[in-house]
Design an enzyme around this catalytic site. Sequence first.
Site, short mmCIF file in Angstrom:
data_model
loop_
_atom_site.label_atom_id
_atom_site.label_comp_id
_atom_site.label_asym_id
_atom_site.label_seq_id
_atom_site.Cartn_x
_atom_site.Cartn_y
_atom_site.Cartn_z
N ILE A 243 0.45 -1.32 -0.20
CA ILE A 243 -0.27 0.18 -0.35
C ILE A 243 1.10 1.46 0.19
CG2 ILE A 243 -1.88 1.54 1.07
CD1 ILE A 243 -3.01 -1.21 -0.42
N LYS A 244 0.18 1.92 -1.37
CA LYS A 244 1.47 3.37 -0.81
C LYS A 244 1.02 4.92 -0.35
CE LYS A 244 4.37 5.01 -5.55
NZ LYS A 244 4.43 4.64 -6.84
#
Length: 331
Positions: free
Chosen positions: A128-129
Site C-alpha cells: 500500500i503506497k
Amino acid sequence: MYNNDVKFSLWCDFIQRDFLDGEFKELVNDKIINGATSNPAIFKSAFGTEIYKTAVKNSDKRHPKTLYEILATQDIKIAATRLIKNYANDDDGFVSIEVDPTLSNDTEATIAEGVRLYNSIKMPNVMIKIPATKAGFDAMSELISQGININATLIFSPEQAKGCLDAFKKGSEIYAKRYPNTPLPKGVISIFVSRFDRLLDAKMASKNLPTAQIGIMNATKIYHIIQDQNLPNVRALFASTGVKGDELRADYYVRELMFANSINTAPLDTIKAFIKEKTQPKTPSSKENINAFFQVVKNAQIDIEAAYKELLSDGLRAFEIAFDDIMRNLS
C-alpha cells in the site's frame, strides 16, 4: 533480482492490462524485473486506452471511485499473481497501489482505505503506497503493525525519510510482539530523484555548478540514512528515474544509483535502455563528499529546503489532479 551479488532490484513503474498479459510476464520470467509500482498518473494514462473504455462501458453504473478501484485492483491483482513466485522465493515480488491522494493529510481515512484495498486484492505481495506526510507516517506505522506492506512515496528530504523509518520501526516492533517468529511486513522508502534536476539545473548551471547531480546526491544522502538505520525489512527505492529530453542517456538515473541493497523503479523505456548493456554496481558517494557538495550548493544561495517543500507540494498536487481527472472521466 536483477543483481543478486549486491541485492539490487529493478521494478517496473508501469501498469496496464495488455502489458501485464504480455511483456510484463516476459520481463519477470527473464529475471529483469521483480516488482512493479503504480500511481494515479499511471492509471490515468492506462484508463484512456480501449481495453479500459470497453470495461467501463460494460460495467454497471457505479460511483467513479468505486469503478476506479475495481479496475485498478484488478490490474494490481494480475501483477501480484505474475510476481507471486518471486515473493515466495524471497525475491521481492511486490506491486504497489496508492491510496486516494486526497487523503494525504487524514491519518484515519488513509488507514481505512489501505486496509480495504489490501483486503480486496487478497494477495500477500501487495504494498500500500502512502505519501510521506505527517498524517502518512502515522498511517504507515499502523498498517505495518497490522502486517500490511508499505511503499512510502514522494520522499524528497532526509527528514521525510527519517519520519518513514521511525514509522516503520514502530509498526514493526508492534507487529513482532503480536506475531513473534513470523516474517515482518516489508517496507520501501521511495526517494524521488530526477525532479530535483528538472527544478534546479538551470540555477546550478548559472552558478557554474554541475547539472544532473543534485538529484543523485540528495538520493544518495537519503540512501545512507536508510542503510545506517539497518532495519531488516526496509530498503531504499529510487523513483522518478526516467529522463525527459535527450541531454542524458535514458537510463542515467538507474546506472548512477545502482547501489547495494536498493531498488530502482523505472519506466518501461528506461528499463529497455538499461538492459541493452551490462552495468556494474556503483559505490555511493561518501557522506563527507555529499556534505561538501551541499555546502557548495548552500554557498551558491540555492535553497534546498525550499526545493524540498516545493517538490513535495507539487508531487502531491500532481497525483491529486490525476486522481480528479480519473474521477471525471469515469463519471
